[in-house]
Design an enzyme around this catalytic site. Structure first.
Site, mmCIF file in Angstrom:
data_model
loop_
_atom_site.group_PDB
_atom_site.id
_atom_site.type_symbol
_atom_site.label_atom_id
_atom_site.label_comp_id
_atom_site.label_asym_id
_atom_site.label_seq_id
_atom_site.Cartn_x
_atom_site.Cartn_y
_atom_site.Cartn_z
ATOM 1 N N ARG A 52 32.181 33.437 22.284
ATOM 2 C CA ARG A 52 33.124 32.770 21.384
ATOM 3 C C ARG A 52 33.930 33.775 20.558
ATOM 4 O O ARG A 52 35.017 33.459 20.073
ATOM 5 C CB ARG A 52 32.358 31.821 20.455
ATOM 6 N N TYR A 105 58.649 27.095 10.784
ATOM 7 C CA TYR A 105 58.396 26.419 12.074
ATOM 8 C C TYR A 105 57.892 24.992 11.820
ATOM 9 O O TYR A 105 56.963 24.783 11.022
ATOM 10 C CB TYR A 105 57.341 27.265 12.790
ATOM 11 N N ASP A 177 54.566 34.709 9.329
ATOM 12 C CA ASP A 177 54.709 34.456 10.762
ATOM 13 C C ASP A 177 55.759 35.452 11.261
ATOM 14 O O ASP A 177 56.941 35.318 10.948
ATOM 15 C CB ASP A 177 55.131 32.997 10.974
ATOM 16 N N LYS A 202 54.993 33.903 22.875
ATOM 17 C CA LYS A 202 56.426 34.193 22.987
ATOM 18 C C LYS A 202 56.644 35.567 23.640
ATOM 19 O O LYS A 202 56.416 35.715 24.818
ATOM 20 C CB LYS A 202 57.066 34.077 21.596
HETATM 21 C C1 LIG Z 1 56.010 29.015 18.987
HETATM 22 C C2 LIG Z 1 55.790 29.388 17.584
HETATM 23 C C3 LIG Z 1 54.557 29.207 16.981
HETATM 24 C C4 LIG Z 1 53.408 28.515 17.686
HETATM 25 O O1 LIG Z 1 52.956 29.195 18.784
HETATM 26 P P1 LIG Z 1 52.163 28.407 19.963
HETATM 27 O O2 LIG Z 1 51.519 29.505 20.714
HETATM 28 O O3 LIG Z 1 53.203 27.643 20.704
HETATM 29 O O4 LIG Z 1 51.172 27.512 19.301
HETATM 30 C C5 LIG Z 1 54.396 29.639 15.687
HETATM 31 N N1 LIG Z 1 55.403 30.203 15.012
HETATM 32 C C6 LIG Z 1 56.618 30.388 15.552
HETATM 33 C C7 LIG Z 1 57.683 31.025 14.745
HETATM 34 C C8 LIG Z 1 56.857 29.989 16.846
HETATM 35 O O5 LIG Z 1 58.072 30.147 17.379
#
Ligand SMILES: *Cc1c(COP(=O)(O)O)cnc(C)c1O
Length: 386
Positions: A52, A105, A177, A202
């Protein structure tokens, strides 16, 4: 060493693995201890102590990302959204107050407004341009300030160092973020941030076939965050970590191309009569340009623009027959995307009142001349549908 070199060497040690270039994909649930002493002393939360918490493959990826972000250590989990939720649950308790930037987001906003409220955590959204004026939004019980620069959909910048200074003086922690810039184009810890989150889904993944989030923290916060994160989440799977490591190896060259093509298309869109405005902090006339130039070393291929007010038929004529731009959630892969957006329900501190149709574009790795030709044909259909 420069980042372009680091991404090729971090998280691997061929001498320790028969000269093989890449680390193996270690899959595990049970991990055996050689004797009672080590069984009783196995370390909670360490990769390799139980499945885990990840395996040495997870550790390789985590070490690489932590180093690139400029933080102490990192934890890889199942998605970017999981990373955000786990960090906020780790840092907040009932009665605490959370400050979130208004351009955050959408799913982060929903988490704060809905799910966290259920646990007695209250959220206030603040204007992206507040800077040190964030002081007016702080309460004695404010524990976390959540940033995302530039923000989703509208690409508004924030003065990260100014916000960190005010937040820290009030005893709050700053979470950022950092997905848009990736760990290469913004170094959040050098700006004063305490926790950085990557949706590795991403650009780190980079091929539209991976879900992952990575949390990097300061030394001071690491144990607290790790403890909280593993109460609600599981380490990213070993196969995912191998894909993320593979993506990381080409991140520097991919991003450079995303940036160059993105700027080319942003400049081209800026001159189109169908376009009211382009939202891209690397453009010199963007309101966030000064902050971007001061704090970032590059731009990704994701930005926004606002079409002149148009009919639904015009929007369909524009988008439905594009050959190279897909319509879909997520971004950061090699392929281009173009979607209509609606920031209105996602704003509370600074309402979105601008006329016209907002769009979000992800400029992929295709030849930019082909992309421009595709958009040009789209705009021709757009005009004829008027
Ligand atoms: C896509 C995204 C997320 C979430 O990521 P996932 O892997 O799709 O859960 C968080 N923050 C930003 C800025 C994003 O573009």
């Amino acid at each position: 060493m420069k980042d372009a070199t680091l991404v090729t060497i971090l998280g691997r040690d061929p001498e320790q693995q028969h000269g093989i270039v890449n680390p193996p994909t270690w899959r595990a649930s049970t991990v055996l201890s050689p004797d009672v002493e080590s069984f009783l002393n196995r370390r909670y939360g360490e990769p390799g102590s139980y499945g885990r918490y990840g395996t040495p493959t997870t550790a390789a990826l985590q070490d690489a990302i932590a180093r690139l972000e400029g933080g102490y250590r990192a934890i890889a989990v199942g998605s970017g959204k999981t990373a955000i939720a786990a960090v906020l649950l780790a840092l907040l308790r009932a009665g605490d107050h959370l400050l979130v930037v208004d351009c955050v987001y959408g799913p982060t906003r929903r988490l704060a407004e809905g799910f966290l409220r259920k646990f007695g955590i209250e959220t206030t959204f603040f204007p992206p341009a507040a800077g040190s004026g964030i002081a007016a939004y702080l309460r004695p019980e404010t524990r976390v300030v959540f940033l995302e620069a530039p923000g989703s959909l509208t690409f508004e910048m924030q003065d990260v160092p100014a916000i960190c200074e005010v937040a820290h003086a009030a005893g709050a922690v700053v979470v950022m973020d950092n997905t848009w810039a990736s760990p290469l184009y913004c170094k959040p810890f050098a700006l004063g941030v305490d926790v950085s989150i990557q949706a590795a889904t991403k650009y780190i993944g980079g091929h539209s076939d991976l879900m992952m989030g990575v949390i990097t923290t300061t030394r001071a916060l690491f144990e607290r965050i790790r403890h909280g994160v593993f109460e609600v989440a599981t380490a990213a799977g070993p196969d995912e970590c191998t894909l993320a490591l593979r993506g990381l190896r080409t991140l520097a060259v991919r991003l450079e191309r995303h940036m160059q093509s993105g700027l080319l298309l942003a400049d081209w869109l800026r001159r189109r009569p169908e376009v009211r405005r382009v939202m891209h902090p690397a453009l010199p006339d963007d309101p966030g340009h000064g902050l971007w130039r001061r704090d970032f070393t590059g731009a990704s291929g994701l930005f926004g623009f606002v079409l002149e007010p148009c009919s639904k038929a015009q929007l369909s004529a524009f988008l439905d027959h594009l050959e190279l731009f897909g319509m879909g959630a997520s971004w950061g892969g090699y392929e281009s995307l173009l979607i209509p957006t609606d920031p209105r329900p996602l704003r509370s501190a600074v309402p979105w009142t601008e006329p016209g149709q907002p769009m979000r574009i992800h400029v992929g790795l295709e030849d930019p001349e082909d992309l421009i030709r595709d958009l040009e044909a789209g705009f021709r259909r757009f005009r004829h549908a008027a």
